[in-house]
Every structure is written in C-alpha cells, then in structure tokens.
Design a protein around this motif. Sequence first.
Motif, PDB file in Angstrom:
ATOM      1  N   LEU A 125     -61.051  29.095  87.351  1.00  0.00           N
ATOM      2  CA  LEU A 125     -61.823  30.280  87.739  1.00  0.00           C
ATOM      3  C   LEU A 125     -62.596  30.843  86.538  1.00  0.00           C
ATOM      4  O   LEU A 125     -63.783  31.155  86.636  1.00  0.00           O
ATOM      5  N   GLN A 126     -61.914  30.918  85.398  1.00  0.00           N
ATOM      6  CA  GLN A 126     -62.586  31.438  84.200  1.00  0.00           C
ATOM      7  C   GLN A 126     -63.770  30.566  83.797  1.00  0.00           C
ATOM      8  O   GLN A 126     -64.861  31.048  83.522  1.00  0.00           O
ATOM      9  N   LYS A 127     -63.508  29.271  83.770  1.00  0.00           N
ATOM     10  CA  LYS A 127     -64.573  28.341  83.357  1.00  0.00           C
ATOM     11  C   LYS A 127     -65.768  28.430  84.308  1.00  0.00           C
ATOM     12  O   LYS A 127     -66.921  28.378  83.887  1.00  0.00           O
ATOM     13  N   VAL A 128     -65.463  28.517  85.599  1.00  0.00           N
ATOM     14  CA  VAL A 128     -66.536  28.565  86.592  1.00  0.00           C
ATOM     15  C   VAL A 128     -67.339  29.855  86.433  1.00  0.00           C
ATOM     16  O   VAL A 128     -68.569  29.842  86.470  1.00  0.00           O
ATOM     17  N   CYS A 129     -66.643  30.975  86.246  1.00  0.00           N
ATOM     18  CA  CYS A 129     -67.360  32.247  86.092  1.00  0.00           C
ATOM     19  C   CYS A 129     -68.250  32.203  84.859  1.00  0.00           C
ATOM     20  O   CYS A 129     -69.406  32.625  84.896  1.00  0.00           O
ATOM     21  N   GLN A 130     -67.711  31.693  83.764  1.00  0.00           N
ATOM     22  CA  GLN A 130     -68.509  31.590  82.540  1.00  0.00           C
ATOM     23  C   GLN A 130     -69.764  30.772  82.777  1.00  0.00           C
ATOM     24  O   GLN A 130     -70.864  31.164  82.400  1.00  0.00           O
ATOM     25  N   PHE A 131     -69.563  29.633  83.405  1.00  0.00           N
ATOM     26  CA  PHE A 131     -70.722  28.765  83.583  1.00  0.00           C
ATOM     27  C   PHE A 131     -71.698  29.339  84.617  1.00  0.00           C
ATOM     28  O   PHE A 131     -72.913  29.155  84.507  1.00  0.00           O
ATOM     29  N   ALA A 132     -71.156  30.063  85.589  1.00  0.00           N
ATOM     30  CA  ALA A 132     -72.029  30.737  86.564  1.00  0.00           C
ATOM     31  C   ALA A 132     -72.920  31.737  85.817  1.00  0.00           C
ATOM     32  O   ALA A 132     -74.121  31.851  86.090  1.00  0.00           O
TER      33      ALA A 132
END
Length: 695
Positions: A125-132
Amino acid sequence: MIPETAPKEDVYVASAKFSKNALVPSFEKYKEMYMKSIENPDEFWGDIAKDFFWKSKHSGDFLSYNFDVTKGEIFVKFMEGATTNICYNLLDRNVHEKNLGNKVAFYWEGNEPGDELTVTYRELLQKVCQFANVLKSQGVKKGDRVSIYMPMAVELVVAMLACVRIGAVHSIVFAGFSAESLCERIMDSECSLLITADGFYRGDKLINLKLLADDALQKCKDKGFTVRKCIMLKHLSKEIEEGSQSPPAKRSCPDLQQEGQTGRVKKRRPVPQLPWNPEVDLCWHTLVKGASDECEPEWCDSEDPLFILYTSGSTGKPKGVLHTVSGYMLYAATTFKLVFDYQPDDVYWCTADIGWITGHSYITYGPLANGATSVLFEGLPTYPDVGRMWEIVDKYHVTKFYTAPTAIRLLMKYGTEPVQKHKRDSLKVLGTVGEPINPEAWQWYYNVVGEKRCPIVDTFWQTETGGHVLTPLPAATPMKPGSATFPFFGVVPAVLNESGEELEGPSEGYLVFKQPWPGIMRTVYGNQQRFETTYFKKFPGYYVTGDGCRRDKDGYYWITGRIDDMLNVSGHLLSTAEVESALVEHEFVAEAAVVGRPHPVKGESLYCFVTLTEGVSFCRTLEVELRNLVREKIGAIATPDYIQNAPGLPKTRSGKIMRRVLRKIANGERELGDISTLADSSVVEQLFQNRSCTA
Ligand code: WT7
C-alpha cells in the motif's frame, strides 16, 4: 444445460477430506448457485459486492446490455453509477478493514535462486501510494493511458496499482515483445508515459529492456507520436543509495555502472550500459524518494475504463481489449476465490507473466482482492535446473499452483525424478490455462505432480472474458482429463452450428455465450466497430469466442481449438496475419502464408510458406534472416519453427489461400480432402516435395 446429477464413471473426484471444508463443497451446491447466478444475477453479484467498498451505491439497473447487433450498439453495463476504487479494495480495505497489514502479499522469487523479497499488504500500500503520487506529479490524470513494459518485479504490481489508484488506465505490454510491438501498442492507445526497467535476466539471457523501450519511443517519434516521459526502474542494479541524486544530465545513467554495489539481485551479472535522455528519462528511485506514502484514491464509476490489454487479432493488428472497474473486480475476485477454493492460509502461485491476462486477473487483481499471499516468480521453469518449480513450491509451501499445459509438457520430458526430488506435500489444488491440455499431460500433472491428491482445474477463458468462464470447481466438479467441464457463475454457453442454430445435447460447433457476466470486455479501445465485428457479428445475439467445442453426453465442454486464423503457441495467441505481414516486409518475400503445426511442447508451432520474388533463390541465410525479422517485429514467442520455400500457394479460383491444405502439407499428411476448388493443383505436389527439410 448442466446435468441434474454429476457423472460417476470415468471421472476424477476430490477427496472427502478436501471437499469437507471447500467453499463450494458439492456438485449440488454448484448447481444451486449456478441457477441463482443465471436467474437472478442482480442478487447473486449484489451479495458478493457487499464485501467490497463502495464510495457510492449504484443507481438504476444492476446490469444492462445488448448482445444483438441487429438491435443497435453492443454494450454491457454493470453496477453503473456506483463509485469505487479497485486499488482501495485490494490494499486499503485489506490493511484497514480486514487487519491484514502484516500479511504477506507477495513472496518475490527472482530469476537467480536466492534472490528474494517479501512484501506485506501494508508495504505494498505504501509503495503504491508513493508511486501514485509520482505519477500525479508527472501530470498523469484520470483516464490517461500509461504503458508499462517491465519484468516480473514487485514494482510491476506497484506501477499497475498506482495507475488504478489515480484512475489512470494501464496498458501492460509483455516484456518479451519487441520494440516494434511496444511502439504499435503505445501509439494505438496514445500513452503519455512509459514505465520500464533497466533490464532483466531470463535464465542466462540478459534482456536490455531499456534499450528496447528507447527504440520503441524513437519509433513512435518517427511516426509522429511523442511519449512525454519514461520512468525507469533499476531492477538489475542497486536501489539508489541514501542521499544520492537523480541521474545527472549525461548520456548515460551513471548509477548503473559503479562497481561493487550490492543490489536486490544478489548474484550480480554484468549490467548493461544505458543511454539516458534527460529530457524524457526519469529514475524510479529518485522520484519515489521524495513522494508521500499517502494518496487519496480517485473514486471511479463502475464503467470507467480500468485497463487495456492487447491481444492478437485475425487481421494482424492487435486489439486493445478494454476492461472496466466494478464488473472486472468482482469477477476476478470471485473466480479466484471459488476456482482455487481460496483459504486464508493458502500460499498461491500462478506462474504466468503479468504481461498476459492470466497475470492481471490471477496474480494481481484476484489474489489481492481476497487478501491472499502469492509467489511472484521472475524466472524460468528450467533455470538453473528443471526442478526449479518444485523447489519453489517447497520453499514457500505453495498450496495452490496454476500453470500452463506447455510448461507441464516441457517438464514431462525430463521424467519424474526432478519432481520427486522435492516434497510438494503442501499442494492442494493444481490449475491449468492457455490451451487445451492433452490427457497425457493432465495425467502426469495429476499423478506425478499432485500425487493423485490434488484436483485439477482446467480453466478456459480469454483476455476478453476477464476471468474463467468454463472451469471445474475443485471440490464440486468431477473432472475429466482434457475438459474445462462447466460454466462458471453467470456464464451461459451454447454450441452453434454454421447456420447459427443452437445445438442441444451432445454436439460440436462454435462456442458462444448468450449473456454477459461481469468480467466480459466492454469494447476494443478506440474501435467499437471492430469489437462488434469480431465478437458479435457472425451470430447476432451471442458473444463468439472464436473457439470450437464439443459437448459430451454428460454436458461437459471440451475446447477443440481456435476456428479463426489464430495460432496458440505455448498458450499465447498469435495471428497468422501478423506473422505473414512481418515476413512480407523482407524485400525478397512476395507472399507468405503461415499455419500451425502440432508441437509436442508448445502445442502449436509456426510453419511458414514463403513465395520469393522473381529471381531470388531460397537459402539458409534467407531462412535465418526471416526468422530474425519475425522476432524483431513481434517478439521471441513468434519465432517460426519452419520456413519453407513455396514457389506457388494453394489458392481457390477467387485467390483465397486454402490454409487447410497448407496445414496438411506442414504436417506431412497426404489425405487432403476435397481440393477441387483449387485453381492449380500442381502446386500441392511441389509443396510436398519442398517440405522444410527440418519438418
Ligand atoms: C484462447 C485465449 C486465458 C488466459 C490465457 C490465454 C485458449 C485458454 C484454455 C483452456 C482450451 C484454452 C482458447 C482461448 N485457451 N484456456 N483451458 N482450454 N483452450 O488468453 O491469449 O486471450 O487466449 O486460449 O483458444 O480462446 P488469450
């Protein structure tokens, strides 16, 4: 229709122990649920939808559609008006509502044994939010198309879900495709951004992905289309060091060339020198570093586009299959759950690449929607040795295993010893997909791999169907080796004859579907006309799969293979037209005709007939050139096995190539059937004499 009771003879059934705790424990239960899914789809899918998060409820009809071209435009709408976000349902819901933050989402296993990473739901979730947030900062907005050309890294999942989070539409191009194919796909969907990686290893072979991506972007430019930015993940080289800056404006990305760094890929091999264009290229790691790990999801309508995935089309030009939000989500989630009889302590492994629909639905969307733990494998079944699959099964205690018939046939060649060297006692369900599984391979999978303990789910479906449409449920459906058995919930198959009449009882003909299920494609991106012509025109009122099928006395469906000009090589669909147009690009080739020839491992292989231009003679060098040309134009999966000189091709008087005759010649079969419509029958004998010497 589905029989009253399940057959008892010549079938394989799950053990009582397995069935006892299964989600759909019996044939009776399957039948009861199936009837409800057909008679009352609103209630059936409505109940399933309750487990998901909706920002707002749907208004109006739950499902509306038209399958009949004579009555106007073809459309399918499912839960229109409801708003949600799939990324939220896959990650936030599991972390915050289901308390699965610390659960492993993926065990990443690299090409090299020993390369591994573990990612929990919270981390993902963290990685996805960052990349989003990175995507947003690069100007990507809801509805924009983003092309992804990446190896099987965790970041591939991150990239796709980051798109989904902000409502952008991902178009993943399998990393085995050529620069030319990537260019074609980028241009067709007008992607503004490309996400790629430096490179990766397939076994011993280095794939310079960034070079291919650069080549594709140049090709786009030459054709007048500019991709704004290209984000590159350093997959082969180390993660960027603390405090280091983004790659400076030089012609090469210097971080990649330093010696002595320890990367995520432990056993380091040479990393390629990478050209770096500071106007276009961005470094994944640098961008992510400054990005917040909180990102409010973009709430999307059920029928907003979710992703585009290209699949071969019989005209040669690939079709951008478009899936939308809610229907696809519920369908991928439900098929995954019930077909693999998902249990919370499962470790699930699908060996497909995310670049194909199998990886979309059954590595990313289905498993994550259920909060499952999966293995994400980058490597090959035969590297470093042919026991690799079973080694991984034991390493992670894999319970549910999903692969392709071609992989099974490949491993069968090496006998039982490499399998039996490993325990495999964790395995509970085995699955196959991609092409019909021959009964010998089925038996080997069942007896040797699963030790007669694991039901096999032979799942028939397509890029277009979004998820399984004909499939056994492991505890409920008695299995017949080679049959995909019965329809999944919501799916109503029929068998039609050439005149479009529905056949009853045991019969053989065209496999079609009579009504939509939530996961069916919505259109061909940018080409509704092609969508209607390809799938709905031949038999108004039905979705036409393009596959032939037989229904036996017990109502089981057996896929007999494609009935259009498509080939299935190792579970990948290729159009003969696509290969033919690559071949005729060679200055010495006047005409080409490509057919499939049965192959013991790949299922089908490409057999190409080429008519050369006047005065040119066929030679080994030309053969090699043609083979390379096809690889370069399409990709390694399309490499021809045979190329034969064909001074003439068998044609009807109206000039249509009789592929049926060519298939027989390719296969060395003299029984040609009726060839009275041939314009010149002497070409046939000539072709037999010229048969490719390696054939
Ligand atoms: C075509 C779809 C669905 C994911 C992989 C391929 C063939 C697929 C089976 C099966 C017999 C099968 C069909 C179909 N196919 N699964 N279990 N038994 N044939 O996706 O590239 O869209 O190809 O694959 O011919 O039409 P795809």
